[in-house]
Write a protein that holds these residues in place. Structure first.
Motif, short mmCIF file in Angstrom:
data_model
loop_
_atom_site.label_atom_id
_atom_site.label_comp_id
_atom_site.label_asym_id
_atom_site.label_seq_id
_atom_site.Cartn_x
_atom_site.Cartn_y
_atom_site.Cartn_z
N ALA A 31 -32.37 -31.19 44.44
CA ALA A 31 -32.81 -30.64 43.15
C ALA A 31 -32.49 -29.16 43.03
O ALA A 31 -32.44 -28.61 41.91
CB ALA A 31 -34.32 -30.86 42.99
N ASN A 32 -32.27 -28.50 44.15
CA ASN A 32 -31.96 -27.06 44.16
C ASN A 32 -30.53 -26.79 44.61
O ASN A 32 -30.25 -25.77 45.24
CB ASN A 32 -32.96 -26.33 45.06
N ASP A 33 -29.63 -27.70 44.24
CA ASP A 33 -28.24 -27.55 44.66
C ASP A 33 -27.62 -26.27 44.11
O ASP A 33 -26.80 -25.63 44.77
CB ASP A 33 -27.42 -28.76 44.21
N ARG A 34 -28.02 -25.86 42.91
CA ARG A 34 -27.49 -24.62 42.34
C ARG A 34 -27.86 -23.42 43.21
O ARG A 34 -27.03 -22.55 43.50
CB ARG A 34 -28.02 -24.43 40.91
N GLY A 35 -29.11 -23.39 43.66
CA GLY A 35 -29.55 -22.30 44.52
C GLY A 35 -28.82 -22.31 45.86
O GLY A 35 -28.45 -21.25 46.39
N ARG A 36 -28.61 -23.49 46.42
CA ARG A 36 -27.89 -23.62 47.68
C ARG A 36 -26.47 -23.10 47.55
O ARG A 36 -25.99 -22.34 48.41
CB ARG A 36 -27.88 -25.09 48.11
N CYS A 37 -25.80 -23.46 46.47
CA CYS A 37 -24.42 -23.02 46.26
C CYS A 37 -24.33 -21.51 46.05
O CYS A 37 -23.37 -20.87 46.51
CB CYS A 37 -23.80 -23.76 45.07
N GLU A 38 -25.34 -20.93 45.40
CA GLU A 38 -25.32 -19.48 45.20
C GLU A 38 -25.50 -18.73 46.51
O GLU A 38 -24.90 -17.68 46.74
CB GLU A 38 -26.38 -19.07 44.17
N ILE A 39 -26.33 -19.27 47.40
CA ILE A 39 -26.50 -18.65 48.71
C ILE A 39 -25.18 -18.70 49.48
O ILE A 39 -24.74 -17.71 50.09
CB ILE A 39 -27.62 -19.34 49.51
N LEU A 40 -24.52 -19.85 49.46
CA LEU A 40 -23.25 -19.99 50.17
C LEU A 40 -22.19 -19.04 49.59
O LEU A 40 -21.43 -18.41 50.34
CB LEU A 40 -22.75 -21.44 50.09
N ALA A 41 -22.16 -18.91 48.26
CA ALA A 41 -21.19 -18.02 47.63
C ALA A 41 -21.46 -16.57 48.01
O ALA A 41 -20.53 -15.79 48.26
CB ALA A 41 -21.22 -18.21 46.11
N HIS A 42 -22.74 -16.19 48.03
CA HIS A 42 -23.09 -14.82 48.41
C HIS A 42 -22.66 -14.53 49.84
O HIS A 42 -22.05 -13.47 50.11
CB HIS A 42 -24.61 -14.62 48.27
N LEU A 43 -22.95 -15.43 50.76
CA LEU A 43 -22.59 -15.21 52.16
C LEU A 43 -21.07 -15.19 52.35
O LEU A 43 -20.55 -14.40 53.14
CB LEU A 43 -23.23 -16.28 53.05
N GLU A 44 -20.39 -16.04 51.63
CA GLU A 44 -18.92 -16.05 51.70
C GLU A 44 -18.35 -14.70 51.31
O GLU A 44 -17.43 -14.18 51.97
CB GLU A 44 -18.36 -17.13 50.77
N ALA A 45 -18.93 -14.08 50.28
CA ALA A 45 -18.40 -12.81 49.78
C ALA A 45 -18.94 -11.60 50.53
O ALA A 45 -18.21 -10.64 50.79
CB ALA A 45 -18.73 -12.68 48.29
N GLU A 46 -20.22 -11.62 50.91
CA GLU A 46 -20.87 -10.43 51.44
C GLU A 46 -21.08 -10.44 52.95
O GLU A 46 -21.32 -9.39 53.55
CB GLU A 46 -22.24 -10.24 50.76
N GLY A 47 -21.05 -11.60 53.57
CA GLY A 47 -21.28 -11.66 55.00
C GLY A 47 -22.76 -11.60 55.35
O GLY A 47 -23.63 -11.88 54.51
N PRO A 48 -23.09 -11.24 56.61
CA PRO A 48 -24.47 -11.28 57.09
C PRO A 48 -25.45 -10.57 56.16
O PRO A 48 -25.25 -9.42 55.79
CB PRO A 48 -24.40 -10.59 58.45
N THR A 49 -26.53 -11.30 55.79
CA THR A 49 -27.49 -10.82 54.80
C THR A 49 -28.89 -11.24 55.21
O THR A 49 -29.09 -12.38 55.62
CB THR A 49 -27.18 -11.41 53.41
#
Length: 378
Positions: free
Chosen positions: A124-142
């Motif tokens: 149900a929170n797939d959008r939130g999961r994808c945004e976390i993955l996109a952030h980490l892909e771009a920004e690295g350790p957070t």
């Protein structure tokens, strides 16, 4: 013909102590210790020292440098998986479960209702999961607080996790093998994509991986029940690993690792001060059955109800658990304050000397002066 070993309680205790690297023959280094123990439980409570460091000191002594563990984690020789520090190559034992999440807790069981509920919440929170993955892909350790919260369905709980949407999503993403703890900064976990943290090791089929987990767990503990209560992280039983055993006066059957049953392998014990979550004592039922030891971690009890202290350390001598050390590391004062050494039964002078020597070693490792009661030489 099925082999069934019949052990005395003393023999069973010695198997457990030997498996946990608590004999006079100490392990060589941090990597060897973690590989043999299979895991270090991360617990930041600093009454004496964080649990993962205290467990290593109990095995290696005051020569152990806390910075060594940090270096090995940074190099990915060791990694953090679901709240435990493990050898990097052990990722192979969990990839099949991650890929098939949610997987049954038992090898031939079914996905439980709460596992299914968790999976539905993640979906149900797939959008939130994808945004976390996109952030980490771009920004690295957070750190957790730096990650976006785009969950559509809040996490509801009667406990402390209520409304901790990002944290719970990260927990499940770890189980799915998508993210991992990359490091720590100021006590906070830093998150990154799992593929950038975990070493590239060959995968194992699920049944093979679960059987190997059972075998490693039994090797690390020596003696376990073949079946135990279900746990979402590290099971407390051995499955079909090892060989069957019975213990005099202890009901039921056990599984024992045969490597610890060599009659020519003489047991030479020593004194050791143990972390409250040390694996020798973590399973309190097993501890009571093998060692007849009365111990409860009392940090969550009101002060007036404590018998042994806020963070009392179980005391091992040879193959017996013989007491509790009530001590606190006071770094601002530069002392390891010992409020009490609770002796179980009658101690010989030699036993007391061995334990006091361990207290001094603990103080030296922490770079503190030992402050002991007068009767202990303080």
């Amino acid at each position: 013909m099925t082999v069934v070993h019949h052990l005395s309680v003393r023999d069973a205790r010695r198997v457990a102590v030997r498996a946990q690297l608590l004999t006079a023959q100490r392990p060589g280094d941090v990597v060897e210790t973690v590989r043999e123990l299979t895991l270090l439980q991360i617990d930041p409570v600093k009454a004496v020292a964080p649990a993962h460091h205290l467990v290593l000191w109990s095995r290696l002594g005051s020569a152990y440098d806390m910075g060594e563990l940090d270096r090995l984690l940074a190099e990915r020789t060791l990694v953090e998986i679901r709240g435990f520090i493990r050898a990097g190559e052990d990722v192979a034992l969990y990839r099949a479960q991650m890929a098939g999440w949610p997987t049954p807790l038992r090898r031939h069981g079914e996905v439980s209702a709460w596992q299914e509920s968790n999976a539905r919440w993640v979906e149900a929170n797939d959008r939130g999961r994808c945004e976390i993955l996109a952030h980490l892909e771009a920004e690295g350790p957070t750190p957790t607080g730096g990650l976006p919260d785009a969950t559509d369905v809040p996490w509801r709980s009667s406990g402390w996790t209520n409304d901790k949407n990002v944290q719970r999503l990260l927990d499940f993403m770890v189980e799915r093998g998508e993210v991992a703890v990359s490091g720590r900064e100021g006590g906070q976990r830093l998150w990154d994509l799992a593929e950038r943290v975990y070493p590239d090791v060959p995968d194992l089929a699920l049944d093979e991986a679960l059987a190997e987990q059972d075998a490693r767990r039994l090797a690390a503990l020596g003696l376990l029940r073949s079946r135990g209560p279900e746990r979402p992280t590290e099971p407390g039983d051995a499955g079909e690993a090892g060989e069957r055993a019975t213990i005099d006066g202890v009901p039921g059957t056990w599984r024992v690792h045969p490597a610890y049953l060599d009659p020519d392998d003489r047991f030479t014990g020593r004194a050791a001060l143990l972390c409250p979550v040390d694996r020798l004592v973590f399973d309190r039922e097993r501890m009571a059955e093998l060692f007849a030891f009365d111990y409860v971690l009392e940090m969550y009890k009101p002060k007036a109800q404590r018998r042994f202290g806020y963070y009392a350390l179980p005391v091992l001598d040879g193959d017996e658990l013989v007491g509790k050390l009530d001590a606190t590391a006071e770094h601002k004062r530069g002392v390891l304050r010992v409020d009490a050494l609770h002796e179980g039964g009658a101690w010989s002078a030699a036993r007391r000397d061995r334990v006091v020597a361990e207290i001094h070693d603990l103080a030296a490792w922490l770079d503190l002066d030992p402050q002991l009661p007068a009767h202990l030489g303080g």
